[in-house]
Design a protein around this motif. Sequence first.
Motif, PDB file in Angstrom:
ATOM      1  N   GLU A   1       0.784  -1.274   0.056  1.00  0.00           N
ATOM      2  CA  GLU A   1       0.180   0.141   0.182  1.00  0.00           C
ATOM      3  C   GLU A   1       0.885   1.249  -0.040  1.00  0.00           C
ATOM      4  OE1 GLU A   1      -2.463   1.125   3.419  1.00  0.00           O
ATOM      5  OE2 GLU A   1      -1.610  -0.725   4.593  1.00  0.00           O
ATOM      6  N   GLY A   2       2.132   1.043   0.649  1.00  0.00           N
ATOM      7  CA  GLY A   2       2.880   2.470   0.669  1.00  0.00           C
ATOM      8  C   GLY A   2       3.207   2.854  -0.711  1.00  0.00           C
TER       9      GLY A   2
ATOM     10  N   TYR B   1       0.122   4.336  -2.761  1.00  0.00           N
ATOM     11  CA  TYR B   1       0.093   5.721  -2.237  1.00  0.00           C
ATOM     12  C   TYR B   1       1.066   6.546  -2.771  1.00  0.00           C
ATOM     13  CZ  TYR B   1      -4.150   4.797   0.973  1.00  0.00           C
ATOM     14  OH  TYR B   1      -5.229   4.658   1.144  1.00  0.00           O
ATOM     15  N   LYS B   2       2.314   6.259  -2.916  1.00  0.00           N
ATOM     16  CA  LYS B   2       3.342   7.040  -3.452  1.00  0.00           C
ATOM     17  C   LYS B   2       3.223   7.304  -4.742  1.00  0.00           C
ATOM     18  CE  LYS B   2       6.596   4.760  -1.114  1.00  0.00           C
ATOM     19  NZ  LYS B   2       7.876   4.468  -0.731  1.00  0.00           N
TER      20      LYS B   2
ATOM     21  N   ASN C   1      10.148   8.246   3.566  1.00  0.00           N
ATOM     22  CA  ASN C   1       9.218   9.058   4.468  1.00  0.00           C
ATOM     23  C   ASN C   1       7.872   8.959   4.073  1.00  0.00           C
ATOM     24  OD1 ASN C   1       9.095  10.081   6.981  1.00  0.00           O
ATOM     25  ND2 ASN C   1       8.832  12.221   5.807  1.00  0.00           N
ATOM     26  N   GLU C   2       7.575   9.192   2.787  1.00  0.00           N
ATOM     27  CA  GLU C   2       6.500   9.366   2.242  1.00  0.00           C
ATOM     28  C   GLU C   2       5.517   8.102   2.530  1.00  0.00           C
ATOM     29  OE1 GLU C   2       4.953  12.028   1.337  1.00  0.00           O
ATOM     30  OE2 GLU C   2       2.921  11.457   0.147  1.00  0.00           O
ATOM     31  N   GLY C   3       6.410   7.027   2.344  1.00  0.00           N
ATOM     32  CA  GLY C   3       5.861   5.532   2.232  1.00  0.00           C
ATOM     33  C   GLY C   3       5.476   5.117   3.644  1.00  0.00           C
TER      34      GLY C   3
ATOM     35  N   TYR D   1      -8.044   9.349   4.425  1.00  0.00           N
ATOM     36  CA  TYR D   1      -6.900   8.939   5.163  1.00  0.00           C
ATOM     37  C   TYR D   1      -5.980   9.909   5.692  1.00  0.00           C
ATOM     38  CZ  TYR D   1      -4.417   9.339   0.954  1.00  0.00           C
ATOM     39  OH  TYR D   1      -4.053   9.705  -0.445  1.00  0.00           O
TER      40      TYR D   1
ATOM     41  N   THR E   1       4.460   7.390   5.931  1.00  0.00           N
ATOM     42  CA  THR E   1       3.257   7.857   6.149  1.00  0.00           C
ATOM     43  C   THR E   1       1.907   7.178   5.486  1.00  0.00           C
ATOM     44  OG1 THR E   1       4.469  10.077   5.853  1.00  0.00           O
ATOM     45  CG2 THR E   1       2.165  10.294   5.993  1.00  0.00           C
ATOM     46  N   ALA E   2       2.218   6.862   4.360  1.00  0.00           N
ATOM     47  CA  ALA E   2       1.176   6.158   3.575  1.00  0.00           C
ATOM     48  C   ALA E   2       0.739   4.759   4.251  1.00  0.00           C
ATOM     49  CB  ALA E   2       1.773   5.789   2.093  1.00  0.00           C
ATOM     50  N   THR E   3       1.681   4.127   4.659  1.00  0.00           N
ATOM     51  CA  THR E   3       1.303   2.765   5.468  1.00  0.00           C
ATOM     52  C   THR E   3       0.491   3.293   7.030  1.00  0.00           C
ATOM     53  OG1 THR E   3       3.652   2.730   6.216  1.00  0.00           O
ATOM     54  CG2 THR E   3       3.106   1.344   4.448  1.00  0.00           C
ATOM     55  N   GLN E   4       0.697   4.283   7.483  1.00  0.00           N
ATOM     56  CA  GLN E   4      -0.029   4.713   8.336  1.00  0.00           C
ATOM     57  C   GLN E   4      -1.667   4.827   8.016  1.00  0.00           C
ATOM     58  OE1 GLN E   4       1.544   8.273  10.131  1.00  0.00           O
ATOM     59  NE2 GLN E   4       3.342   7.342  10.335  1.00  0.00           N
ATOM     60  N   ASN E   5      -1.869   4.861   6.891  1.00  0.00           N
ATOM     61  CA  ASN E   5      -3.325   4.972   6.369  1.00  0.00           C
ATOM     62  C   ASN E   5      -3.926   3.785   6.819  1.00  0.00           C
ATOM     63  OD1 ASN E   5      -2.603   7.591   5.166  1.00  0.00           O
ATOM     64  ND2 ASN E   5      -1.975   6.546   3.353  1.00  0.00           N
ATOM     65  N   ASN E   6      -3.099   2.549   6.753  1.00  0.00           N
ATOM     66  CA  ASN E   6      -3.602   1.223   6.949  1.00  0.00           C
ATOM     67  C   ASN E   6      -4.908   0.954   6.354  1.00  0.00           C
ATOM     68  OD1 ASN E   6      -3.391  -1.045   8.369  1.00  0.00           O
ATOM     69  ND2 ASN E   6      -3.810  -0.279  10.474  1.00  0.00           N
ATOM     70  N   LEU E   7      -4.887   0.754   5.080  1.00  0.00           N
ATOM     71  CA  LEU E   7      -6.272   0.286   4.427  1.00  0.00           C
ATOM     72  C   LEU E   7      -6.682  -1.007   5.161  1.00  0.00           C
ATOM     73  CD1 LEU E   7      -4.995   0.203   0.687  1.00  0.00           C
ATOM     74  CD2 LEU E   7      -6.865   1.654   1.578  1.00  0.00           C
TER      75      LEU E   7
END
Lengths: 163, 196
Positions: free
Chosen positions: A15-16, A19-20, B12-14, A91, B16-22
């Motif tokens: 998912e990372g 999103y990126k 770092n962006e990644g 999110y 943050t994204a994984t904190q979104n936790n789909l």
Amino acid sequence: MDKKERFIAAIKENEGFIYKIAAVYTNNTEDKNDLVQEIIYQLWKSLDSFNQQSSLNTWMYRVALNVAIFQLKVSKKSISIIPIDEQITNYQEKDDSDNDERWKIFREQIDTLNLLDKGIVLLYLDNKSYEEIAAIVGITKTNVATKLSRIKEKIKTKIHKNL
Amino acid sequence: MELDDLKSTWQNEGNTATQNNLTTLMINNMTQEKYNSKIKKIRLPEIIGSSICVIAAGFIALNFNRLDTIVLQGIGVASIIILLIISVLSVLILQRLNLKIDLNKPYAETLKIFATQRLAFYKLQKVNIILCYLLLVTIIVLLPKLFGNKDITEYKYFWLSTFTTGYIVLFFLSKFVSKYYRKTLQQSEELLKELA
């Protein structure tokens, strides 16, 4: 574990990157959310055509990048999609101004690249090996190395010019 | 700062994204058909435009007997042809837009298809604009005859102003189109050269 469960597990694992990719190929939150959904939707739709010649992760990266290109073509028409539940897209937004500034610089550099170079750089930044990049992009390993070296030089020169 | 320095920002962006936790529910919802609605919405304006052209061509054909000179009849035939070509072009543009891409293909191949389609798409748009210029001339000549069987010279000031306004609008539209497309065309051509 059934097909859907395996898919969900793979999405959670990647998912990372999804999103990126969405963040780099779009210019606003709404488009970014649309792209995330589109990537996940297309991944699910294309899952049956995954022929296991590459790893699932490699395949997912390839599809995600291809969908980002496809989205560019559609977004030229400025059409928004059907609104979806707030909880799906709402999110956590970054509120760290230092990170925002870094991301802005990052985008400035990345946006100067053409679509091919952009894809290569994003995979490189995601710690993919030259072999993996070559497999995802569909060019030779040597070509990846040459292009990356040229891109590194280009970015270095550009940053020095701006300083 | 070099490319490798950008890695930390990317990582770092990644994070943050994984904190979104789909969640499973969210992913499940995203796999549903309702999210594939973009293309369907794009079709509508293209279909409406195309239909208007066909209706206009039909209208001219049905009232062809009102065109009483060879010149007007020639212009009538030309208008019908132009309207039909514009209509076909709209369908072609739509088809190109709807063309499904095999997402399993490597990124470079998709880019090649994308750039080729984009070039073809903009060329079709350009032809459409040129045809609109021609159509403006032919339609203005035909309109008085088709609506009331009047001679064009009876309302010369009205037609003169219509003609001028139409051209000014088209002029700015084509200026905007060429300015907007020039960069995109250049990028597509460069991309294709690199991918060759």
